[in-house]
Design a protein around this motif. Structure first.
Motif, PDB file in Angstrom:
ATOM      1  N   GLY A 134       0.862  -1.364  -0.127  1.00  0.00           N
ATOM      2  CA  GLY A 134      -0.137  -0.061   0.057  1.00  0.00           C
ATOM      3  C   GLY A 134       0.846   1.272   0.102  1.00  0.00           C
ATOM      4  O   GLY A 134       1.966   1.086   0.384  1.00  0.00           O
ATOM      5  N   THR A 135       0.125   2.396  -0.455  1.00  0.00           N
ATOM      6  CA  THR A 135       0.973   3.489  -0.472  1.00  0.00           C
ATOM      7  C   THR A 135       0.085   4.723   0.013  1.00  0.00           C
ATOM      8  O   THR A 135      -0.964   4.745   0.059  1.00  0.00           O
ATOM      9  CB  THR A 135       1.425   3.896  -1.814  1.00  0.00           C
ATOM     10  N   GLY A 136       0.749   5.932   0.707  1.00  0.00           N
ATOM     11  CA  GLY A 136       0.129   6.746   1.396  1.00  0.00           C
ATOM     12  C   GLY A 136       0.797   8.229   0.906  1.00  0.00           C
ATOM     13  O   GLY A 136       1.766   8.185   0.133  1.00  0.00           O
ATOM     14  N   ASN A 137       0.360   9.268   1.448  1.00  0.00           N
ATOM     15  CA  ASN A 137       0.837  10.587   1.459  1.00  0.00           C
ATOM     16  C   ASN A 137       2.307  10.832   1.903  1.00  0.00           C
ATOM     17  O   ASN A 137       3.172  11.453   1.611  1.00  0.00           O
ATOM     18  CB  ASN A 137       0.124  11.694   1.823  1.00  0.00           C
ATOM     19  N   TYR A 194       8.832   8.304   2.789  1.00  0.00           N
ATOM     20  CA  TYR A 194       9.463   8.872   1.492  1.00  0.00           C
ATOM     21  C   TYR A 194      10.653   9.872   2.210  1.00  0.00           C
ATOM     22  O   TYR A 194      10.813  10.222   3.304  1.00  0.00           O
ATOM     23  CB  TYR A 194       8.442  10.059   0.891  1.00  0.00           C
ATOM     24  N   LYS A 233       6.930   0.287   7.000  1.00  0.00           N
ATOM     25  CA  LYS A 233       6.407   1.393   6.695  1.00  0.00           C
ATOM     26  C   LYS A 233       7.346   2.505   6.280  1.00  0.00           C
ATOM     27  O   LYS A 233       8.129   3.048   7.194  1.00  0.00           O
ATOM     28  CB  LYS A 233       5.501   2.023   7.986  1.00  0.00           C
ATOM     29  N   ILE A 242       5.657  -2.238   2.738  1.00  0.00           N
ATOM     30  CA  ILE A 242       6.255  -3.225   1.982  1.00  0.00           C
ATOM     31  C   ILE A 242       6.269  -4.397   2.894  1.00  0.00           C
ATOM     32  O   ILE A 242       6.633  -4.321   4.326  1.00  0.00           O
ATOM     33  CB  ILE A 242       7.768  -2.907   1.669  1.00  0.00           C
ATOM     34  N   LYS A 272       5.083   4.268   2.151  1.00  0.00           N
ATOM     35  CA  LYS A 272       4.592   2.955   1.407  1.00  0.00           C
ATOM     36  C   LYS A 272       4.849   1.775   2.350  1.00  0.00           C
ATOM     37  O   LYS A 272       5.765   1.782   3.173  1.00  0.00           O
ATOM     38  CB  LYS A 272       5.178   2.951   0.107  1.00  0.00           C
TER      39      LYS A 272
END
Length: 254
Positions: free
Chosen positions: A2-5, A22, A19, A10, A8
């Motif tokens: 899943g990815t978010g703001n 970025y 988690k 893994i 991501k």
């Protein structure tokens, strides 16, 4: 997975997930989230265990939870949707029965997000912040901050509540108002049928919660304005933004 703001997720070996934030996300922010999860771990709630903060990887390492989200179950078995909404409300009351945690104050978080919104002018922000200041602030229960069906996982061992990054201490009514708005408008499309259906679900969620922990509907309504305004500072779709702005302006003119 899943990815978010901000990150991501893994899957890793050994029954864990990472988690991965970025690179533009500051380490202080990750350490802050780590501290939040350490507080949540003190509660009797079923939540993913947090193992470590890997600074080199810019990641938090969690226990991997095997199960489907409540949202996925609702889509898979629409006839059982009333049961799933009742479960959602029960989980929420369990959250709000937790107290005495070292967490940010929800009212302060709402005020900051309202002040940061690019979709409200200064006069509107001032009026909404004044309204927020006038709301009761004696409660300091655990508030999830982003509680909706995608954040409850159904597993063989029971339901597990995930995504605690926005957890805070404050009024349960503010947290209920947030869930009400998310069920009603979160990711809203232009489908009229979907809009009607979601209003029914949101209303049923509130009724289910009130059966366990009664409160006056009028008191909940007071929190809709500031919670909706705070939502505008997030990355949301145009349709949801449009509906929230209409709701906010209507409330301000009452």
């Amino acid at each position: 997975m899943g990815t978010g703001n901000t990150a991501k997720v893994i899957a890793r070996e050994g029954g864990t997930v990472a988690k991965v934030f970025y690179r533009h996300i500051a380490s202080d922010f990750i350490e802050y989230e780590f501290a939040i999860y350490e507080e949540i771990a003190k509660t009797p709630l079923q939540v993913p265990r947090l193992f470590s903060f890997e600074k080199e990887e810019h990641a938090l390492i969690f226990e991997r939870i095997y199960g489907a989200s409540l949202m996925a179950e609702m889509k898979r078995s629409p006839l059982f949707m009333p049961y799933h909404i009742r479960l959602l409300a029960k989980c929420h009351t369990d959250i709000h029965n937790c107290r005495d945690l070292l967490l940010p104050v929800l009212r302060d978080r709402l005020a900051l997000r309202i002040s940061q919104s690019n979709h409200l002018n200064e006069r509107e922000k001032e009026k909404i912040l004044s309204h927020l200041d006038g709301l009761p602030d004696h409660e300091r229960v655990l508030c999830h901050g982003d509680f909706h069906p995608d954040n409850v996982l159904i597993t063989k061992e029971g339901h597990v509540i995930i995504d605690w990054a926005d957890a805070a201490a404050g009024s349960r009514l503010a947290d209920i108002a947030r869930s009400f708005l998310l069920i009603n408008y979160g990711g809203l499309t232009s489908s009229r049928v979907q809009g009607v259906f979601r209003r029914i679900l949101a209303g049923y969620y509130v009724r289910c919660y009130r059966k366990t922990e009664p409160f006056a509907k009028s008191e909940l309504q007071k929190w809709i304005l500031p919670v909706a305004a705070a939502r505008l500072s997030e990355s949301i779709g145009e349709r949801e933004k449009e509906v929230l702005l209409k709701l906010i302006h209507a409330r301000m003119n009452e």
